[in-house]
Design a protein around this motif. Structure first.
Motif, PDB file in Angstrom:
ATOM      1  N   ASP A   5       0.841  -1.177   0.000  1.00  0.00           N
ATOM      2  CA  ASP A   5       0.000   0.000   0.000  1.00  0.00           C
ATOM      3  C   ASP A   5       0.884   1.237   0.000  1.00  0.00           C
ATOM      4  O   ASP A   5       1.987   1.221   0.560  1.00  0.00           O
ATOM      5  N   ALA A   6       0.390   2.294  -0.609  1.00  0.00           N
ATOM      6  CA  ALA A   6       1.112   3.559  -0.675  1.00  0.00           C
ATOM      7  C   ALA A   6       0.095   4.688  -0.644  1.00  0.00           C
ATOM      8  O   ALA A   6      -1.081   4.482  -0.966  1.00  0.00           O
ATOM      9  N   PRO A   7       0.518   5.895  -0.270  1.00  0.00           N
ATOM     10  CA  PRO A   7      -0.422   7.020  -0.281  1.00  0.00           C
ATOM     11  C   PRO A   7      -0.772   7.426  -1.715  1.00  0.00           C
ATOM     12  O   PRO A   7       0.061   7.330  -2.613  1.00  0.00           O
ATOM     13  N   LEU A   8      -2.014   7.879  -1.902  1.00  0.00           N
ATOM     14  CA  LEU A   8      -2.422   8.402  -3.207  1.00  0.00           C
ATOM     15  C   LEU A   8      -1.625   9.663  -3.551  1.00  0.00           C
ATOM     16  O   LEU A   8      -1.173   9.830  -4.676  1.00  0.00           O
ATOM     17  N   LEU A   9      -1.493  10.545  -2.576  1.00  0.00           N
ATOM     18  CA  LEU A   9      -0.710  11.774  -2.695  1.00  0.00           C
ATOM     19  C   LEU A   9       0.181  11.860  -1.473  1.00  0.00           C
ATOM     20  O   LEU A   9      -0.187  11.366  -0.416  1.00  0.00           O
ATOM     21  N   GLY A  10       1.281  12.546  -1.593  1.00  0.00           N
ATOM     22  CA  GLY A  10       2.113  12.736  -0.420  1.00  0.00           C
ATOM     23  C   GLY A  10       3.223  13.725  -0.674  1.00  0.00           C
ATOM     24  O   GLY A  10       3.513  14.100  -1.809  1.00  0.00           O
ATOM     25  N   PHE A  11       3.836  14.150   0.431  1.00  0.00           N
ATOM     26  CA  PHE A  11       5.009  15.007   0.345  1.00  0.00           C
ATOM     27  C   PHE A  11       5.863  14.798   1.572  1.00  0.00           C
ATOM     28  O   PHE A  11       5.416  14.283   2.589  1.00  0.00           O
ATOM     29  N   SER A  12       7.116  15.208   1.439  1.00  0.00           N
ATOM     30  CA  SER A  12       8.041  15.170   2.561  1.00  0.00           C
ATOM     31  C   SER A  12       8.850  16.459   2.551  1.00  0.00           C
ATOM     32  O   SER A  12       9.397  16.831   1.510  1.00  0.00           O
ATOM     33  N   PRO A  13       8.919  17.140   3.692  1.00  0.00           N
ATOM     34  CA  PRO A  13       9.702  18.374   3.768  1.00  0.00           C
ATOM     35  C   PRO A  13      11.170  18.079   4.039  1.00  0.00           C
ATOM     36  O   PRO A  13      11.690  18.342   5.105  1.00  0.00           O
ATOM     37  N   ARG A  14      11.838  17.507   3.074  1.00  0.00           N
ATOM     38  CA  ARG A  14      13.245  17.147   3.240  1.00  0.00           C
ATOM     39  C   ARG A  14      14.087  18.407   3.440  1.00  0.00           C
ATOM     40  O   ARG A  14      13.654  19.507   3.139  1.00  0.00           O
ATOM     41  N   ALA A  64      14.942  20.196  -0.108  1.00  0.00           N
ATOM     42  CA  ALA A  64      13.763  20.586  -0.878  1.00  0.00           C
ATOM     43  C   ALA A  64      12.598  19.687  -0.479  1.00  0.00           C
ATOM     44  O   ALA A  64      12.793  18.620   0.087  1.00  0.00           O
ATOM     45  N   PHE A  65      11.403  20.133  -0.800  1.00  0.00           N
ATOM     46  CA  PHE A  65      10.228  19.282  -0.626  1.00  0.00           C
ATOM     47  C   PHE A  65      10.280  18.175  -1.674  1.00  0.00           C
ATOM     48  O   PHE A  65      10.689  18.410  -2.812  1.00  0.00           O
ATOM     49  N   SER A  66       9.849  16.989  -1.295  1.00  0.00           N
ATOM     50  CA  SER A  66       9.631  15.903  -2.245  1.00  0.00           C
ATOM     51  C   SER A  66       8.119  15.727  -2.351  1.00  0.00           C
ATOM     52  O   SER A  66       7.448  15.521  -1.343  1.00  0.00           O
ATOM     53  N   LEU A  67       7.613  15.844  -3.553  1.00  0.00           N
ATOM     54  CA  LEU A  67       6.181  15.730  -3.805  1.00  0.00           C
ATOM     55  C   LEU A  67       5.928  14.406  -4.508  1.00  0.00           C
ATOM     56  O   LEU A  67       6.506  14.140  -5.564  1.00  0.00           O
ATOM     57  N   TYR A  68       5.108  13.554  -3.899  1.00  0.00           N
ATOM     58  CA  TYR A  68       4.844  12.227  -4.447  1.00  0.00           C
ATOM     59  C   TYR A  68       3.503  12.235  -5.166  1.00  0.00           C
ATOM     60  O   TYR A  68       2.441  12.091  -4.560  1.00  0.00           O
ATOM     61  N   VAL A  69       3.579  12.428  -6.459  1.00  0.00           N
ATOM     62  CA  VAL A  69       2.425  12.361  -7.354  1.00  0.00           C
ATOM     63  C   VAL A  69       2.894  11.605  -8.594  1.00  0.00           C
ATOM     64  O   VAL A  69       4.090  11.518  -8.857  1.00  0.00           O
ATOM     65  N   ILE A  70       1.959  11.086  -9.338  1.00  0.00           N
ATOM     66  CA  ILE A  70       2.307  10.430 -10.597  1.00  0.00           C
ATOM     67  C   ILE A  70       2.383  11.516 -11.652  1.00  0.00           C
ATOM     68  O   ILE A  70       1.380  12.106 -12.015  1.00  0.00           O
ATOM     69  N   VAL A 117      -2.260  24.453 -11.194  1.00  0.00           N
ATOM     70  CA  VAL A 117      -1.663  23.336 -11.929  1.00  0.00           C
ATOM     71  C   VAL A 117      -1.382  22.177 -10.968  1.00  0.00           C
ATOM     72  O   VAL A 117      -1.637  21.017 -11.287  1.00  0.00           O
ATOM     73  N   LEU A 118      -0.882  22.494  -9.776  1.00  0.00           N
ATOM     74  CA  LEU A 118      -0.624  21.456  -8.776  1.00  0.00           C
ATOM     75  C   LEU A 118      -1.923  20.729  -8.415  1.00  0.00           C
ATOM     76  O   LEU A 118      -1.940  19.507  -8.287  1.00  0.00           O
ATOM     77  N   LYS A 168      -5.196  15.868  -8.522  1.00  0.00           N
ATOM     78  CA  LYS A 168      -6.481  15.215  -8.820  1.00  0.00           C
ATOM     79  C   LYS A 168      -6.328  14.179  -9.929  1.00  0.00           C
ATOM     80  O   LYS A 168      -6.942  13.113  -9.888  1.00  0.00           O
ATOM     81  N   SER A 169      -5.485  14.469 -10.910  1.00  0.00           N
ATOM     82  CA  SER A 169      -5.213  13.519 -11.978  1.00  0.00           C
ATOM     83  C   SER A 169      -4.517  12.274 -11.424  1.00  0.00           C
ATOM     84  O   SER A 169      -4.802  11.148 -11.836  1.00  0.00           O
ATOM     85  N   THR A 170      -3.599  12.482 -10.479  1.00  0.00           N
ATOM     86  CA  THR A 170      -2.908  11.364  -9.834  1.00  0.00           C
ATOM     87  C   THR A 170      -3.899  10.449  -9.131  1.00  0.00           C
ATOM     88  O   THR A 170      -3.853   9.221  -9.281  1.00  0.00           O
TER      89      THR A 170
END
Length: 148
Positions: free
Chosen positions: A70-79, A82-88, A123-124, A129-131
């Motif tokens: 399992d994985a999150p549909l959307l996600g981010f990490s404040p590294r 830089a931020f890492s944004l997990y989207v397709i 755009v984000l 939503k597309s992801t």
């Protein structure tokens, strides 16, 4: 015995994570804004995934190799850097969104950006939503090839 996923949903507090991990006030404010935006766009509450990913919703994936999880549909990490944004962002016709997203770098499995105000939020939103739509459609098919 199958390998256990390192990135699984936890009971860690999102607020505690941000307050202890993020050292710059501007970055904390970007975190809180991203949480509100992703909550609104996804309809899911934020949850910690692994030690440092804030995720929204979840989906189940299974690779041809048999590995699944399992994985999150959307996600981010404040590294730190830089931020890492997990989207397709690839494979589901999102190139037109990426061309208009703003100041970011593309990684293998995520988008990196330094400040939220450097991104086009409309755009984000479309990208997020597309992801969600893309992953839910994949999950509905057998043999889902997810991000996990």
């Amino acid at each position: 015995m199958a390998a256990k996923n390192k990135t699984a949903e936890t009971n860690q507090s999102v607020l505690d994570f941000i307050n202890s991990f993020v050292d710059k006030e501007e970055k904390k404010q970007d975190c809180f804004q991203l949480i509100e935006l992703m909550r609104a766009w996804s309809g899911y509450e934020p949850k910690m995934w692994g030690p440092s990913i804030i995720g929204f919703g979840s989906y189940h994936y299974k690779y041809a190799t048999g590995h699944e999880g399992d994985a999150p549909l959307l996600g981010f990490s404040p590294r730190k850097a830089a931020f890492s944004l997990y989207v397709i962002a690839q494979g589901n016709d999102n190139n037109e969104f990426l061309d208009q997203l703003g100041n970011y770098k593309m990684g293998k499995a995520c988008i990196y950006f330094k400040k939220l105000n450097q991104l086009n939020l409309a755009v984000l939103e479309n990208l997020c939503k597309s992801t969600i739509q893309y992953l839910k459609e994949l999950e509905g098919r057998s043999g889902c090839q997810g991000m996990g």
